[in-house]
Motif scaffolding. Structure first.
Motif, mmCIF file in Angstrom:
data_model
loop_
_atom_site.group_PDB
_atom_site.id
_atom_site.type_symbol
_atom_site.label_atom_id
_atom_site.label_comp_id
_atom_site.label_asym_id
_atom_site.label_seq_id
_atom_site.Cartn_x
_atom_site.Cartn_y
_atom_site.Cartn_z
ATOM 1 N N GLY A 131 0.822 -1.211 0.000
ATOM 2 C CA GLY A 131 0.000 0.000 0.000
ATOM 3 C C GLY A 131 0.854 1.258 0.000
ATOM 4 N N THR B 90 -7.344 -6.484 -4.451
ATOM 5 C CA THR B 90 -7.057 -7.918 -4.358
ATOM 6 C C THR B 90 -5.585 -8.079 -4.016
ATOM 7 O OG1 THR B 90 -8.699 -8.392 -6.071
ATOM 8 C CG2 THR B 90 -7.068 -10.103 -5.631
ATOM 9 N N PHE C 261 -4.089 -2.538 -6.366
ATOM 10 C CA PHE C 261 -4.615 -1.431 -5.573
ATOM 11 C C PHE C 261 -5.444 -0.568 -6.522
ATOM 12 C CE2 PHE C 261 -2.738 -1.524 -1.330
ATOM 13 C CZ PHE C 261 -1.870 -2.592 -1.478
HETATM 14 C C1 LIG Z 1 0.885 6.467 1.549
HETATM 15 C C2 LIG Z 1 -0.212 5.802 2.352
HETATM 16 C C3 LIG Z 1 0.110 4.373 2.674
HETATM 17 C C4 LIG Z 1 -1.016 3.675 3.330
HETATM 18 C C5 LIG Z 1 -0.835 2.201 3.214
HETATM 19 C C6 LIG Z 1 -2.064 1.488 3.678
HETATM 20 C C7 LIG Z 1 -2.043 0.083 3.215
HETATM 21 C C8 LIG Z 1 -3.275 -0.610 3.734
HETATM 22 C C9 LIG Z 1 -4.114 -1.083 2.594
HETATM 23 C C10 LIG Z 1 -5.486 -1.417 3.083
HETATM 24 O O1 LIG Z 1 -5.659 -2.111 4.031
HETATM 25 S S1 LIG Z 1 -6.822 -0.754 2.216
HETATM 26 C C11 LIG Z 1 -8.201 -1.467 3.099
HETATM 27 C C12 LIG Z 1 -8.642 -2.756 2.499
HETATM 28 N N1 LIG Z 1 -9.300 -2.512 1.245
HETATM 29 C C13 LIG Z 1 -10.564 -2.063 1.187
HETATM 30 O O2 LIG Z 1 -11.208 -1.816 2.181
HETATM 31 C C14 LIG Z 1 -11.117 -1.810 -0.182
HETATM 32 C C15 LIG Z 1 -12.625 -1.971 -0.200
HETATM 33 N N2 LIG Z 1 -13.106 -1.862 -1.584
HETATM 34 C C16 LIG Z 1 -13.277 -0.657 -2.170
HETATM 35 O O3 LIG Z 1 -13.138 0.395 -1.567
HETATM 36 C C17 LIG Z 1 -13.663 -0.671 -3.585
HETATM 37 O O4 LIG Z 1 -14.250 -1.925 -3.900
HETATM 38 C C18 LIG Z 1 -12.449 -0.416 -4.535
HETATM 39 C C19 LIG Z 1 -11.921 1.006 -4.299
HETATM 40 C C20 LIG Z 1 -11.332 -1.437 -4.345
HETATM 41 C C21 LIG Z 1 -12.952 -0.532 -5.978
HETATM 42 O O5 LIG Z 1 -14.194 0.120 -6.077
HETATM 43 P P1 LIG Z 1 -14.505 1.053 -7.283
HETATM 44 O O6 LIG Z 1 -15.949 1.400 -7.253
HETATM 45 O O7 LIG Z 1 -13.552 2.200 -7.269
HETATM 46 O O8 LIG Z 1 -14.170 0.074 -8.507
HETATM 47 P P2 LIG Z 1 -14.727 0.164 -9.961
HETATM 48 O O9 LIG Z 1 -15.932 -0.680 -10.094
HETATM 49 O O10 LIG Z 1 -14.838 1.596 -10.405
HETATM 50 O O11 LIG Z 1 -13.561 -0.568 -10.784
HETATM 51 C C22 LIG Z 1 -12.416 0.149 -11.213
HETATM 52 C C23 LIG Z 1 -11.436 -0.893 -11.751
HETATM 53 O O12 LIG Z 1 -10.903 -1.611 -10.633
HETATM 54 C C24 LIG Z 1 -11.189 -3.013 -10.776
HETATM 55 N N3 LIG Z 1 -11.523 -3.506 -9.453
HETATM 56 C C25 LIG Z 1 -12.571 -3.151 -8.683
HETATM 57 N N4 LIG Z 1 -12.544 -3.786 -7.518
HETATM 58 C C26 LIG Z 1 -11.451 -4.575 -7.558
HETATM 59 C C27 LIG Z 1 -10.911 -5.495 -6.651
HETATM 60 N N5 LIG Z 1 -11.458 -5.706 -5.448
HETATM 61 N N6 LIG Z 1 -9.788 -6.156 -7.011
HETATM 62 C C28 LIG Z 1 -9.201 -5.931 -8.205
HETATM 63 N N7 LIG Z 1 -9.677 -5.069 -9.115
HETATM 64 C C29 LIG Z 1 -10.801 -4.407 -8.782
HETATM 65 C C30 LIG Z 1 -12.412 -3.076 -11.685
HETATM 66 O O13 LIG Z 1 -12.469 -4.338 -12.363
HETATM 67 C C31 LIG Z 1 -12.118 -1.944 -12.631
HETATM 68 O O14 LIG Z 1 -11.160 -2.384 -13.565
HETATM 69 P P3 LIG Z 1 -11.242 -1.875 -15.094
HETATM 70 O O15 LIG Z 1 -10.928 -0.412 -15.049
HETATM 71 O O16 LIG Z 1 -10.228 -2.689 -15.825
HETATM 72 O O17 LIG Z 1 -12.651 -2.149 -15.529
#
Ligand SMILES: CCCCCCCCCC(=O)SCCNC(=O)CCNC(=O)[C@H](O)C(C)(C)COP(=O)(O)OP(=O)(O)OC[C@H]1O[C@@H](n2cnc3c(N)ncnc32)[C@H](O)[C@@H]1OP(=O)(O)O
Length: 214
Positions: free
Chosen positions: A136, A150, A198
């Motif tokens: 991240g 993912t 991400f």
């Molecule tokens: C400098 C700061 C450093 C901080 C580091 C922190 C690291 C910690 C990291 C974390 O723990 S983050 C917390 C855990 N994750 C979450 O809580 C995420 C929860 N899910 C979401 O918020 C949304 O589902 C997400 C932002 C991931 C996607 O929602 P969107 O509405 O923006 O997705 P959208 O439907 O517009 O899809 C955009 C693209 O992303 C793809 N996509 C969406 N969800 C996905 C997914 N889950 N995995 C992979 N790809 C994904 C989707 O297929 C599509 O691809 P294409 O452009 O090719 O069509």
């Protein structure tokens, strides 16, 4: 989701860090001591009461919820409750993230008794936690926010407790998606690899970056 801006400069942030960090380190030491102590059972009730008294003292004034991710006036992040890097979170080893060239993020961490899974080995969930966080950080090296969409974690072999080294970088972009990879190594070399997508959330997606981070 709220990001809080504290009206302080980075000097003041460092001062606050220097006050609270010794407390968190002391609690980490306490966690380790509780796991490893062999004092007589009869001493445990007294120690428990002493710890409860300290907790009560801290709770005499506290915030309603989690710490949040706060920012200084200069935009420096203070994710002090974070379980991987939190300055106020004794659960965090803590991992101190360093920046290298071309968006590289790396960290050296010592994982002791509190992070054990199989005997003498690091719990797989801890490896995943640290990798998720570091990936991240690598995803964030370009300055845009993104969330883990993912993540895939492959355990190549066991990871020994002790010093571990982690590295991560963003390999490529595809619109709002950042493809990030990383490794975790113990003294014998890489033991866990991770790759993740991400995703820049919609609210931050005006101009997704298309170039490798600096
Ligand atoms: C400098 C700061 C450093 C901080 C580091 C922190 C690291 C910690 C990291 C974390 O723990 S983050 C917390 C855990 N994750 C979450 O809580 C995420 C929860 N899910 C979401 O918020 C949304 O589902 C997400 C932002 C991931 C996607 O929602 P969107 O509405 O923006 O997705 P959208 O439907 O517009 O899809 C955009 C693209 O992303 C793809 N996509 C969406 N969800 C996905 C997914 N889950 N995995 C992979 N790809 C994904 C989707 O297929 C599509 O691809 P294409 O452009 O090719 O069509």
């Amino acid at each position: 989701m709220t990001f809080v801006f504290e009206d302080i400069d980075d000097v003041e942030m460092e001062r606050r860090r220097s006050v609270v960090e010794p407390l968190t380190d002391a609690v980490r030491d306490l966690v380790d001591a509780v796991i490893r102590t062999e004092v007589a059972e009869g001493e445990i009730p007294d120690v428990t009461a002493a710890v409860r008294a300290v907790t009560e003292r801290l709770r005499s004034r506290q915030s309603d919820g989690p710490y949040g991710v706060r920012y200084t006036r200069a935009g420096t992040g203070m994710p002090w409750g974070n379980p991987a890097v939190g300055v106020r979170n004794a659960v965090a080893p803590p991992m101190r993230v360093q920046a290298g060239d071309d968006g590289l993020r790396w960290a050296d961490v010592r994982l002791g008794a509190a992070y054990e899974g199989p005997p003498g080995l690091v719990h797989g969930g801890i490896c995943a936690l640290l990798l998720d966080h570091l990936l991240g950080e690598a995803a964030g090296a370009d300055g845009t926010p993104s969330f883990t969409g993912t993540i895939s974690v492959r355990y190549l072999r066991e990871t020994r407790l002790g010093p571990v080294h982690l590295e991560a970088r963003t390999d490529r972009y595809d619109g709002p998606k950042k493809f990030v990879t990383g490794t975790l190594s113990d003294a014998d070399g890489p033991s866990v690899v991770a790759d993740a997508v991400f995703v820049i959330p919609r609210w931050a997606r005006a101009t997704p970056p298309q170039e490798a981070p600096q």
